[in-house]
Design a protein around this motif. Sequence first.
Motif, PDB file in Angstrom:
ATOM      1  N   THR A 145       0.853  -1.184   0.000  1.00 41.56           N
ATOM      2  CA  THR A 145       0.000   0.000   0.000  1.00 41.56           C
ATOM      3  C   THR A 145       0.889   1.235   0.000  1.00 41.56           C
ATOM      4  N   VAL A 146       0.536   2.212  -0.851  1.00 40.47           N
ATOM      5  CA  VAL A 146       1.341   3.422  -0.954  1.00 40.47           C
ATOM      6  C   VAL A 146       0.424   4.621  -1.189  1.00 40.47           C
ATOM      7  N   GLY A 147       0.799   5.753  -0.609  1.00 38.48           N
ATOM      8  CA  GLY A 147       0.067   6.989  -0.839  1.00 38.48           C
ATOM      9  C   GLY A 147       0.465   7.602  -2.178  1.00 38.48           C
ATOM     10  N   VAL A 148      -0.389   8.479  -2.678  1.00 43.20           N
ATOM     11  CA  VAL A 148      -0.158   9.091  -3.982  1.00 43.20           C
ATOM     12  C   VAL A 148       1.169   9.833  -4.020  1.00 43.20           C
ATOM     13  N   LYS A 149       1.466  10.609  -2.972  1.00 45.49           N
ATOM     14  CA  LYS A 149       2.700  11.395  -2.962  1.00 45.49           C
ATOM     15  C   LYS A 149       3.932  10.489  -2.999  1.00 45.49           C
TER      16      LYS A 149
ATOM     17  N   VAL B 221       0.065  -3.481  -5.985  1.00 42.24           N
ATOM     18  CA  VAL B 221       0.292  -2.204  -5.304  1.00 42.24           C
ATOM     19  C   VAL B 221      -1.043  -1.473  -5.205  1.00 42.24           C
ATOM     20  N   ILE B 222      -1.459  -1.184  -3.968  1.00 41.67           N
ATOM     21  CA  ILE B 222      -2.695  -0.459  -3.707  1.00 41.67           C
ATOM     22  C   ILE B 222      -2.337   1.010  -3.490  1.00 41.67           C
ATOM     23  N   ILE B 223      -2.993   1.902  -4.225  1.00 41.53           N
ATOM     24  CA  ILE B 223      -2.714   3.335  -4.119  1.00 41.53           C
ATOM     25  C   ILE B 223      -3.821   3.985  -3.304  1.00 41.53           C
ATOM     26  N   THR B 224      -3.405   4.778  -2.306  1.00 43.41           N
ATOM     27  CA  THR B 224      -4.381   5.431  -1.438  1.00 43.41           C
ATOM     28  C   THR B 224      -4.229   6.944  -1.486  1.00 43.41           C
TER      29      THR B 224
ATOM     30  N   ILE C 174      -8.646   3.873  -0.621  1.00 47.92           N
ATOM     31  CA  ILE C 174      -8.109   3.217  -1.820  1.00 47.92           C
ATOM     32  C   ILE C 174      -8.702   3.869  -3.056  1.00 47.92           C
ATOM     33  N   ILE C 175      -7.813   4.285  -3.982  1.00 45.56           N
ATOM     34  CA  ILE C 175      -8.286   4.915  -5.219  1.00 45.56           C
ATOM     35  C   ILE C 175      -7.887   4.131  -6.463  1.00 45.56           C
ATOM     36  N   ALA C 176      -6.886   3.244  -6.344  1.00 47.07           N
ATOM     37  CA  ALA C 176      -6.450   2.486  -7.520  1.00 47.07           C
ATOM     38  C   ALA C 176      -5.645   1.281  -7.074  1.00 47.07           C
ATOM     39  N   GLU C 177      -5.467   0.381  -8.044  1.00 43.48           N
ATOM     40  CA  GLU C 177      -4.672  -0.815  -7.800  1.00 43.48           C
ATOM     41  C   GLU C 177      -3.826  -1.083  -9.040  1.00 43.48           C
TER      42      GLU C 177
END
Length: 96
Positions: free
Chosen positions: A3-7, A26-29, A34-37
């Motif tokens: 899991t990773v933040g956008v920045k 990779v999960i994007i938050t 959660i906004i994308a994978e």
Amino acid sequence: MITVGVKNLKDQLSLYLQYVKNGEKVIITEHNKIIAELSVPAQKDAISTFEQKLVQLSEEGKVILAKRTISLVKKPRIKEKLDYISVLNEIRSDRI
């Protein structure tokens, strides 16, 4: 699963893309939502359902599949840069 933040994703994109290449998901938050994978497709060589339907329609004689895989149509080249403000003003001119 990572899991990773956008920045952080933006700052270290190549690192996370390498994780994806290695099979990680990779999960994007953004603000802990959660906004994308990002992930590699399960089977790279699998035929998509769209392609399967095309093959089925071809076998039924309803469509003819193309023999070449590349398009012969050339994309037009834009010779001059468009000024987006003038384009927007032209589009909006009928609203005034």
